[in-house]
Motif scaffolding. Structure first.
Motif, PDB file in Angstrom:
ATOM      1  N   THR A   1      -8.343  -1.409  -6.595  1.00 13.05           N
ATOM      2  CA  THR A   1      -7.125  -1.220  -7.397  1.00 13.05           C
ATOM      3  C   THR A   1      -7.278  -1.797  -8.798  1.00 13.05           C
ATOM      4  O   THR A   1      -6.949  -1.137  -9.790  1.00 13.05           O
ATOM      5  CB  THR A   1      -5.919  -1.875  -6.694  1.00 13.05           C
TER       6      THR A   1
ATOM      7  N   ALA B   1       0.838  -1.207   0.000  1.00 17.32           N
ATOM      8  CA  ALA B   1       0.000   0.000   0.000  1.00 17.32           C
ATOM      9  C   ALA B   1       0.869   1.252   0.000  1.00 17.32           C
ATOM     10  O   ALA B   1       0.582   2.225  -0.708  1.00 17.32           O
ATOM     11  CB  ALA B   1      -0.933  -0.009   1.199  1.00 17.32           C
ATOM     12  N   GLU B   2       1.942   1.230   0.773  1.00 19.80           N
ATOM     13  CA  GLU B   2       2.841   2.382   0.848  1.00 19.80           C
ATOM     14  C   GLU B   2       3.561   2.608  -0.477  1.00 19.80           C
ATOM     15  O   GLU B   2       3.780   3.745  -0.895  1.00 19.80           O
ATOM     16  CB  GLU B   2       3.862   2.173   1.966  1.00 19.80           C
TER      17      GLU B   2
ATOM     18  N   ASP C   1       2.416   2.060  -3.433  1.00 14.07           N
ATOM     19  CA  ASP C   1       1.455   2.667  -4.358  1.00 14.07           C
ATOM     20  C   ASP C   1       1.787   2.323  -5.809  1.00 14.07           C
ATOM     21  O   ASP C   1       1.839   3.187  -6.675  1.00 14.07           O
ATOM     22  CB  ASP C   1       1.394   4.192  -4.142  1.00 14.07           C
TER      23      ASP C   1
END
Length: 127
Positions: free
Chosen positions: A77, A38-39, A41
């Motif tokens: 996503t 998630a970080e 991206d």
């Protein structure tokens, strides 16, 4: 486009922990991998990490709430970026019909749901 090396390695490590019978360690790696992806991206890396590692481990561990959170992230996503292959994992892990799923995907869905008898290569871990 390539999957981030850290995400790929964490996915492999958590699946190995799961295969070796250490589901708590696999689940800890799943949480680490989900946060790192998630970080980062990066849609492909996030999709890979969740679909190949984190979600099946969460399902196998009986962590339904965590699994659903990850499935929702994967759905968002893959929908946003048009990643149809990875979108199939959302329905498959939810137990919905996936006629477009590959044999490998169908086996992953079965193992994550505990239907191991239907998967010829699965061997229960014996210590």
């Amino acid at each position: 486009a390539q999957v981030d090396g850290e995400i790929a390695a964490l996915s492999l490590l958590m699946r190995l922990q799961w295969l070796l019978g250490d589901l708590p360690a696999a689940l800890e790696l799943a949480r680490t991998c989900a946060a790192a992806a998630a970080e980062l991206d990066h849609a492909l890396s996030l999709s890979y990490g969740l679909a190949i590692g984190c979600i099946p481990v969460a399902l196998a561990a009986g962590e339904a709430e965590f699994a659903e959170e990850l499935l929702q992230t994967l759905h968002t996503t893959t929908s946003r970026h048009g990643l149809r292959h990875w979108r199939t994992f959302v329905d498959g892990y939810r137990g919905l019909p996936t006629p477009e799923a590959s044999a490998m995907q169908r086996e992953m869905f079965a193992v994550a749901r505990g239907e191991k008898a239907a998967v010829s290569w699965f061997r229960a871990h014996t210590a």
